[in-house]
Design an enzyme around this catalytic site. Structure first.
Site, PDB file in Angstrom:
ATOM      1  N   THR A  91       0.834  -1.197   0.000  1.00 17.70           N
ATOM      2  CA  THR A  91       0.000   0.000   0.000  1.00 17.70           C
ATOM      3  C   THR A  91       0.869   1.248   0.000  1.00 17.70           C
ATOM      4  OG1 THR A  91      -1.923   1.051   1.040  1.00 17.70           O
ATOM      5  CG2 THR A  91      -0.378  -0.042   2.534  1.00 17.70           C
ATOM      6  N   LYS A 116       3.541   1.274  -3.825  1.00 15.59           N
ATOM      7  CA  LYS A 116       3.008   0.507  -4.969  1.00 15.59           C
ATOM      8  C   LYS A 116       3.848   0.648  -6.237  1.00 15.59           C
ATOM      9  CE  LYS A 116      -1.877   0.508  -3.585  1.00 15.59           C
ATOM     10  NZ  LYS A 116      -3.252   0.727  -4.074  1.00 15.59           N
ATOM     11  N   ASP A 154      -6.646  -3.757  -7.971  1.00 12.19           N
ATOM     12  CA  ASP A 154      -7.532  -2.618  -7.706  1.00 12.19           C
ATOM     13  C   ASP A 154      -8.620  -2.468  -8.772  1.00 12.19           C
ATOM     14  OD1 ASP A 154      -6.384  -1.805  -5.292  1.00 12.19           O
ATOM     15  OD2 ASP A 154      -4.882  -0.581  -6.290  1.00 12.19           O
ATOM     16  N   ALA A 159      -6.746  12.011 -10.884  1.00 15.15           N
ATOM     17  CA  ALA A 159      -5.774  11.417 -11.808  1.00 15.15           C
ATOM     18  C   ALA A 159      -4.608  10.788 -11.058  1.00 15.15           C
ATOM     19  CB  ALA A 159      -5.276  12.475 -12.789  1.00 15.15           C
ATOM     20  N   ALA A 188      -5.272   5.793  -7.795  1.00 20.85           N
ATOM     21  CA  ALA A 188      -6.589   5.147  -7.780  1.00 20.85           C
ATOM     22  C   ALA A 188      -7.312   5.378  -9.103  1.00 20.85           C
ATOM     23  CB  ALA A 188      -7.413   5.695  -6.620  1.00 20.85           C
ATOM     24  N   ASN A 229      -9.528  16.484 -13.809  1.00 20.44           N
ATOM     25  CA  ASN A 229      -8.622  16.623 -12.661  1.00 20.44           C
ATOM     26  C   ASN A 229      -8.257  18.076 -12.465  1.00 20.44           C
ATOM     27  OD1 ASN A 229      -7.113  15.281 -10.579  1.00 20.44           O
ATOM     28  ND2 ASN A 229      -5.275  15.943 -11.668  1.00 20.44           N
TER      29      ASN A 229
END
Ligand code: ATR
Length: 282
Positions: free
Chosen positions: A67, A71, A108, A135, A138, A158
């Protein structure tokens, strides 16, 4: 479950990791299925991520989740990548293979898709453009999931336009992606079939996402990847005007399934009991 000499061990690497819901989530499944295994927090500061990942096979661990903020580092450090990780540019699940090599996966996009399937079974990807706000990392996973679902158009909105342009470029040529300037975000909602918030706005302690929904079609599904609170100001606003809404908790629960299956050998289920248990720990 009392551990034994044969216990399989996995965990979550992050920094800080104390806020992670994953130990509680995997712990529930381990207990529910009576598996001889453990899932532990692995607090790893950024300057130790490389030795920590390399140590997984040496320690005999089954693998781990990865996490924030690791990542992208995990993406660079593993030996092989699954197609989703390649496209998203990040790894959230590492599986130690029998030969000791490290397989990096990204679950994800899978988690997002499964949550939408659970929460909005009537959603038709072809119904209209999907609007993604944000953006960051996620948003990348959500964008991949939506393109795979076959949305006719992906609209990226965004605050910092350059990041949306970069994400659009990374998604590759020939994909139906449009970047909409932040000032025009309200008009991006016209004829949309889905709206997704991937920003941190609306999280407890943060201001609500500044996005008027007046132009959103009444049948459009609205979902948020934030799950604290479950009903974010955006979802509340959408619900009040009659749009179907899907909260973000299910994405967390579903993204955990492939890792659990790979490490502990059993395909776990996302149930109302699991949801309640994880919610109680929030
Ligand atoms: P993650 O990887 O978890 O998605 P991130 O990379 O920090 O997190 O991205 C956070 C997202 O929230 C970004 O899209 C960010 O917009 P910028 O690219 O302009 O920073 C968005 N975000 C954060 N604060 C915001 C705010 N006050 N208004 C609008 N968007 C915001």
């Amino acid at each position: 479950m009392i551990l034994s000499g044969k216990s399989r061990v996995a965990g979550v690497m992050g920094w800080p990791v104390g806020h992670s819901r994953s130990p509680r989530l995997h712990g529930f499944w381990l207990q529910q299925y009576g598996i001889d295994g453990a899932y532990v927090p692995l607090p790893v500061p950024p300057d130790r991520i490389e030795p920590a990942i390399r140590a997984l096979p040496a320690l005999g661990l089954a693998g781990c989740n990865v996490t924030v903020p690791h990542k992208e580092a995990a993406f660079r450090l593993v030996d092989l990548l699954d197609p989703a990780a390649k496209r998203i540019g990040a790894v959230n699940t590492i599986v130690v293979r029998p030969d000791g090599s490290l397989e990096g996966r990204n679950t994800d996009a899978f988690g997002f898709r499964e949550n939408l399937r659970d929460g909005a079974p009537g959603w038709d990807p072809a119904a209209g453009p999907a609007v993604v706000v944000g953006a960051g990392g996620a948003a990348r996973a959500v964008a991949v999931a939506l393109l795979d679902s076959g949305v006719p158009e992906l609209r990226l909105v965004n605050r910092t336009r350059a990041r949306a342009e970069e994400l659009a470029a990374d998604l590759g040529p020939g994909v139906p992606v449009r970047v909409i300037p932040w000032e025009w975000r309200a008009s991006a909602l016209a004829d949309a079939g889905l709206l997704v918030n991937t920003t941190t706005q609306g999280m407890a302690g943060q201001p609500a996402l500044d996005l008027p929904l007046a132009g959103l079609p009444p049948a459009a599904v609205v979902t948020d990847i934030v799950y604290t609170p479950l009903l974010t100001p955006l979802l509340k606003q959408a619900k009040e005007r009659g749009n179907p809404v899907v909260d973000g908790l299910g994405m967390l629960l579903h993204q955990a399934r492939p890792g659990f299956q790979a490490w502990f050998g059993l395909a776990p289920k996302v149930t109302p009991e699991l949801r309640r248990f994880v919610l109680e720990g929030l």
